[in-house]
Design an enzyme around this catalytic site. Structure first.
Site, PDB file in Angstrom:
ATOM      1  N   ASP A  63       0.820  -1.203   0.000  1.00  0.00           N
ATOM      2  CA  ASP A  63       0.000   0.000   0.000  1.00  0.00           C
ATOM      3  C   ASP A  63       0.860   1.262   0.000  1.00  0.00           C
ATOM      4  OD1 ASP A  63      -2.475   1.058  -0.107  1.00  0.00           O
ATOM      5  OD2 ASP A  63      -2.892   0.908   2.035  1.00  0.00           O
ATOM      6  N   HIS A  98       3.326   3.487  -8.957  1.00  0.00           N
ATOM      7  CA  HIS A  98       3.215   2.052  -9.269  1.00  0.00           C
ATOM      8  C   HIS A  98       4.515   1.529  -9.879  1.00  0.00           C
ATOM      9  CE1 HIS A  98      -0.831   2.026  -7.926  1.00  0.00           C
ATOM     10  NE2 HIS A  98      -1.319   2.749  -8.924  1.00  0.00           N
ATOM     11  N   LEU A 113      12.055 -20.271  -3.227  1.00  0.00           N
ATOM     12  CA  LEU A 113      10.958 -19.391  -2.804  1.00  0.00           C
ATOM     13  C   LEU A 113       9.746 -19.512  -3.739  1.00  0.00           C
ATOM     14  CD1 LEU A 113      10.060 -16.807  -1.097  1.00  0.00           C
ATOM     15  CD2 LEU A 113      10.974 -15.476  -3.004  1.00  0.00           C
TER      16      LEU A 113
HETATM   17  C1  FPP Z   1      -1.117   0.107  -3.757  1.00  0.00           C
HETATM   18  O1  FPP Z   1      -0.902   1.465  -3.872  1.00  0.00           O
HETATM   19  C2  FPP Z   1      -0.737  -0.785  -4.843  1.00  0.00           C
HETATM   20  C3  FPP Z   1      -1.591  -1.382  -5.760  1.00  0.00           C
HETATM   21  C4  FPP Z   1      -3.002  -1.098  -5.896  1.00  0.00           C
HETATM   22  C5  FPP Z   1      -1.186  -2.487  -6.622  1.00  0.00           C
HETATM   23  C6  FPP Z   1      -0.073  -2.376  -7.554  1.00  0.00           C
HETATM   24  C7  FPP Z   1       1.184  -2.837  -6.990  1.00  0.00           C
HETATM   25  C8  FPP Z   1       2.350  -2.673  -7.632  1.00  0.00           C
HETATM   26  C9  FPP Z   1       2.406  -2.049  -8.969  1.00  0.00           C
HETATM   27  C10 FPP Z   1       3.582  -3.180  -6.988  1.00  0.00           C
HETATM   28  C11 FPP Z   1       4.299  -4.210  -7.818  1.00  0.00           C
HETATM   29  C12 FPP Z   1       3.816  -5.571  -7.683  1.00  0.00           C
HETATM   30  C13 FPP Z   1       4.198  -6.673  -8.427  1.00  0.00           C
HETATM   31  C14 FPP Z   1       3.749  -8.034  -8.022  1.00  0.00           C
HETATM   32  C15 FPP Z   1       5.077  -6.587  -9.632  1.00  0.00           C
HETATM   33  P1  FPP Z   1      -2.148   2.421  -3.852  1.00  0.00           P
HETATM   34  O2  FPP Z   1      -2.446   2.809  -5.259  1.00  0.00           O
HETATM   35  O3  FPP Z   1      -3.274   1.797  -3.115  1.00  0.00           O
HETATM   36  O4  FPP Z   1      -1.583   3.644  -3.054  1.00  0.00           O
HETATM   37  P2  FPP Z   1      -2.409   4.686  -2.192  1.00  0.00           P
HETATM   38  O5  FPP Z   1      -3.086   3.922  -1.103  1.00  0.00           O
HETATM   39  O6  FPP Z   1      -1.331   5.590  -1.667  1.00  0.00           O
HETATM   40  O7  FPP Z   1      -3.357   5.397  -3.107  1.00  0.00           O
END
Ligand code: FPP
Length: 222
Positions: free
Chosen positions: A2, A19, A113
């Site tokens: 998050d 992201h 893993l």
């Molecule tokens: C949270 O930040 C993240 C996500 C909704 C998902 C996306 C995750 C990634 C891109 C990380 C990489 C993962 C992999 C497996 C390659 P948010 O948008 O909820 O942030 P906020 O709460 O600050 O708005």
């Protein structure tokens, strides 16, 4: 994972930049987990609730996640790491599904893993799917209601052959579970850090694991 959006907004950048940084953080955490000899690492990448984000962000996330997973294939192979996915595969764009399935297939015999990517995942949906499958077995006369046990329910989840998590790490200071592995985390240790996901790295993982090692787990006993 998050805090990507907030990380970007605080820097005056678009959320997508967060992201992209989040992908880098995920890469370092996978490396660190593999280096520590952890057996399983679950990353909550996209929840069933995330579909209600703006269309642009959803489609960007879909292609970013697919591209990132594909780009990691050589390193996953080199580390003898395996990728698996938790979630409802239908509902994902076909191309994204194919891309991720490819990496799951290529890494299936690796014994180090296991990286579990929760993708189009929601714990309540997982429970609905499990209960439907059990109900079908009861209706078909293959299962008696009194034989539905904790073990039976565990075996009907997406995580059927996996152990329950020992430690749940939540970044960005949020004190909630957000529909994540609700059945499986009954006795999981929780660790919340104010660090936003893009700033989370190997040292943070070591800190969380070290603190976990100092905890006494009683599993409801004395
Ligand atoms: C949270 O930040 C993240 C996500 C909704 C998902 C996306 C995750 C990634 C891109 C990380 C990489 C993962 C992999 C497996 C390659 P948010 O948008 O909820 O942030 P906020 O709460 O600050 O708005």
């Amino acid at each position: 994972m998050d805090g990507n959006g907030r990380w970007a907004t605080r820097r005056g950048l678009p959320r997508v930049a967060g992201h992209h940084e989040g992908v880098k953080a995920a890469r370092s955490v996978v490396r660190a987990a593999s280096g520590l000899g952890l057996r399983y690492l679950t990353l909550y990448a996209f929840s069933t609730e995330n579909w209600s984000r703006p269309v642009d962000e959803v489609s960007m996330l879909m292609s970013l996640l697919e591209r990132s997973v594909n780009a990691e294939l050589p390193e996953l192979m080199a580390r003898n790491a395996r990728l698996r996915v938790l979630g409802r595969p239908h509902g994902l764009p076909a191309g994204v599904r194919r891309g991720i399935d490819h990496v799951v297939h290529e890494t299936r015999h690796n014994t180090g893993l296991t990286v579990l990517m929760a993708f189009n995942y929601g714990a309540r949906d997982e429970l609905i799917d499990a209960f439907r499958s059990l109900a079908r077995q009861v209706a078909a006369g293959e299962l008696r209601p009194e034989d539905i046990s904790e073990k039976k329910i565990s075996e009907s989840l997406y995580t059927a052959d996996l152990p329950d998590p020992d430690l749940l790490i939540r970044t960005s200071g949020e004190m909630r579970i957000s529909n994540f592995l609700l059945w499986q985390i009954a006795y999981t240790e929780l660790w919340v850090t104010p660090t936003l996901w893009p700033d989370f790295g190997a040292v943070d993982l070591y800190r969380a694991v070290a603190e976990f090692q100092g905890r006494t787990r009683r599993f409801g006993k004395v």
